[in-house]
Design an enzyme around this catalytic site. Structure first.
Site, PDB file in Angstrom:
ATOM      1  CG  MET A  62      -1.868  -1.241   1.208  1.00 44.62           C
ATOM      2  SD  MET A  62      -3.493  -0.956   1.960  1.00 44.62           S
ATOM      3  CE  MET A  62      -3.041  -0.511   3.627  1.00 44.62           C
ATOM      4  N   GLY A  63       2.139   1.084  -0.402  1.00 45.82           N
ATOM      5  CA  GLY A  63       3.039   2.238  -0.481  1.00 45.82           C
ATOM      6  C   GLY A  63       3.539   2.683   0.887  1.00 45.82           C
ATOM      7  CG  HIS A  90       6.990  -2.012   2.296  1.00 46.13           C
ATOM      8  ND1 HIS A  90       6.801  -0.907   3.092  1.00 46.13           N
ATOM      9  CD2 HIS A  90       5.776  -2.583   2.151  1.00 46.13           C
ATOM     10  CE1 HIS A  90       5.512  -0.804   3.405  1.00 46.13           C
ATOM     11  NE2 HIS A  90       4.871  -1.809   2.851  1.00 46.13           N
ATOM     12  CB  SER A 113       2.754   2.503   6.404  1.00 42.92           C
ATOM     13  OG  SER A 113       3.453   1.679   5.487  1.00 42.92           O
ATOM     14  NE  ARG A 114      -3.319   1.566   9.865  1.00 42.32           N
ATOM     15  CZ  ARG A 114      -3.622   0.503   9.123  1.00 42.32           C
ATOM     16  NH1 ARG A 114      -2.908  -0.598   9.217  1.00 42.32           N
ATOM     17  NH2 ARG A 114      -4.645   0.530   8.293  1.00 42.32           N
ATOM     18  CG  ASP A 154       0.633  -7.138   8.183  1.00 39.26           C
ATOM     19  OD1 ASP A 154       0.086  -6.567   9.133  1.00 39.26           O
ATOM     20  OD2 ASP A 154       1.347  -6.532   7.368  1.00 39.26           O
ATOM     21  CG  HIS A 187       8.075   0.306   6.368  1.00 41.70           C
ATOM     22  ND1 HIS A 187       8.367  -1.032   6.431  1.00 41.70           N
ATOM     23  CD2 HIS A 187       6.731   0.402   6.539  1.00 41.70           C
ATOM     24  CE1 HIS A 187       7.256  -1.709   6.656  1.00 41.70           C
ATOM     25  NE2 HIS A 187       6.249  -0.873   6.709  1.00 41.70           N
ATOM     26  CD  GLN A 205      -6.141  -3.723   2.899  1.00 42.44           C
ATOM     27  OE1 GLN A 205      -6.028  -4.227   1.790  1.00 42.44           O
ATOM     28  NE2 GLN A 205      -5.168  -3.778   3.796  1.00 42.44           N
TER      29      GLN A 205
END
Lengths: 282, 282
Positions: A30-31, A37, A186-187, A150, A34, A61
């Protein structure tokens, strides 16, 4: 690197690569890329000959109350990173091409996806399996790569691939962590300084569990209670779940034995973070 | 003709054919082949270079009260027919290989599949889309062929292919009929002599509708009332539904206009039969 929104162009490039005997690797993202990825991309580069990465923030989602709108979007930086990594093809589709106004077909895993994060985020994994099925059909890779952070998601994707006979092998790659062991996400960008500092409690709790199991503690409830204490000490933390489960099927267990999943989901301020470790105990 | 239960073998044969530049055609069936299937197979032979047929009675699309157990099984005769037709590959999978005991991933179309037959047979189309997605992933054809007799099914499959980006083109083929115009169906084998004779009322009703539309009758309710009379005259008939709908999306219409679906589902004795015609009215 070819960057395209066109499904036709992807299919053409991928089938050309395949005809040349190349193994096609695929990393869906989802871009807001970091090091987590990048570790996936490094692994994918090693194991395939032609690497496709997708960047698509999948509205399906996110529930209406979640962070779809504020989810970090960093396409320019992401592109530069992927070019540097010598990714062959970036698929960067338009939202309205992925979900037309009359979209009505979904892929749903109905057992694993009801547990843990699926309980807290109803519909989330249905959104994940649907977009991943779409991307698999568009890219038609031989291998696809998912992060262990995940864990439940990776397990569900593997189950979908097996049940629906996708001709794709799913590979997972270990969680990448900050210096204080916070799992990259990312969060994490949402966290203010104080929340960020407190967030390391998640890995502290996981480490505590690991240590207790090493010391032959076998009772999940007792371990979870200790983990809970560690996180609850932080004033900005609020626990969604702490669970110890069978790592293969995410079923509840009464005794620590075999391959065990230890997972935490917790809010720090308004930001929901997840992390897990897998422990093998004979 | 190669006959196999092995997914690996299918994939090998199909990718070999594809590498040789062949267009892969696929006709999924539940066996008990009749002239309707043969017409599909003839069309598929014409439009592809390598033809795969599957025979699999898909438990998932039958409800517990339906005829899964009694559904006609004629594998020996079917094989002979397919060999004669010079089909390249017959996929004849074992049930337990298609659905393991922990099977938990489904494909569902949620709009078209709630209407008409989907209302009378809850879960039916979810079973259909799930098995067809599986078969598509196993065979990976370029073209797949479906009969117009199951118009709603073909529409749902097309929608699934579009929504989930399967790289497959869906082709449909006209309904094949007996001399008295009863649509061919494996379920016709269930009818006793009297039921069989009465069953031609379905096409009589459809013809009546066609004639009325030709005569500029534009009110669906009035046409349906006339159709109903024709079928209700038969003592062994019991109507499930008679509907006139927009042929593209199966939505209700108030006036006959454009491409219109006229569909009947009715029991003759215990046997549920369906049929339809498409009428274009400017």
């Amino acid at each position: 690197m070819i960057t395209t929104k066109s499904i036709k162009k992807i299919r053409k490039s991928v089938s050309k690569a395949r005809n040349n005997g190349k193994i096609i690797g695929f990393v869906p993202t989802m871009g807001a890329l970091h090091k987590g990825h990048l570790s996936l991309i490094n692994k994918a580069k090693k194991e395939s000959d032609y690497l496709v990465v997708s960047i698509f923030i999948n509205s399906l989602q996110f529930s209406p109350s979640e962070d779809f709108k504020s989810y970090p979007r960093k396409i320019k930086i992401d592109k530069r990173i992927l070019e540097k990594k010598k990714v062959d093809l970036l698929f960067y589709p338009q939202a309205d091409k992925m979900y037309g106004p009359d979209f009505s077909s979904f892929v749903e895993e109905t057992r694993l996806s009801k547990k843990l994060c699926g309980k807290s985020r109803p519909g989330h994994f249905k959104g994940v399996t649907t977009i991943v099925a779409k991307l698999f059909n568009i890219v038609q890779p031989d291998l696809s790569f998912f992060g262990q952070k995940d864990y439940q998601q990776a397990l569900i994707i593997k189950k979908m691939v097996k049940d629906l006979n996708f001709a794709i092998k799913i590979k997972t790659s270990p969680t990448i962590r900050e210096k204080d062991k916070l799992a990259l996400s990312s969060r994490n960008l949402y966290l203010n300084q104080k929340e960020r500092k407190e967030a390391k409690a998640i890995y502290e709790a996981l480490s505590q569990a690991k240590q207790m199991i090493k010391n032959n503690k076998r009772n999940p409830k007792k371990i979870i209670a200790e983990m809970r204490k560690i996180i609850e000490k932080r004033p900005r933390a609020s626990i969604d779940y702490i669970e110890i489960r069978n790592a293969n099927n995410l079923e509840k267990i009464k005794k620590i034995e075999g391959k065990v999943f230890i997972g935490v989901a917790a809010y720090f301020g308004k930001t929901r973070l997840i992390d897990n470790i897998i422990v093998n105990k004979n």
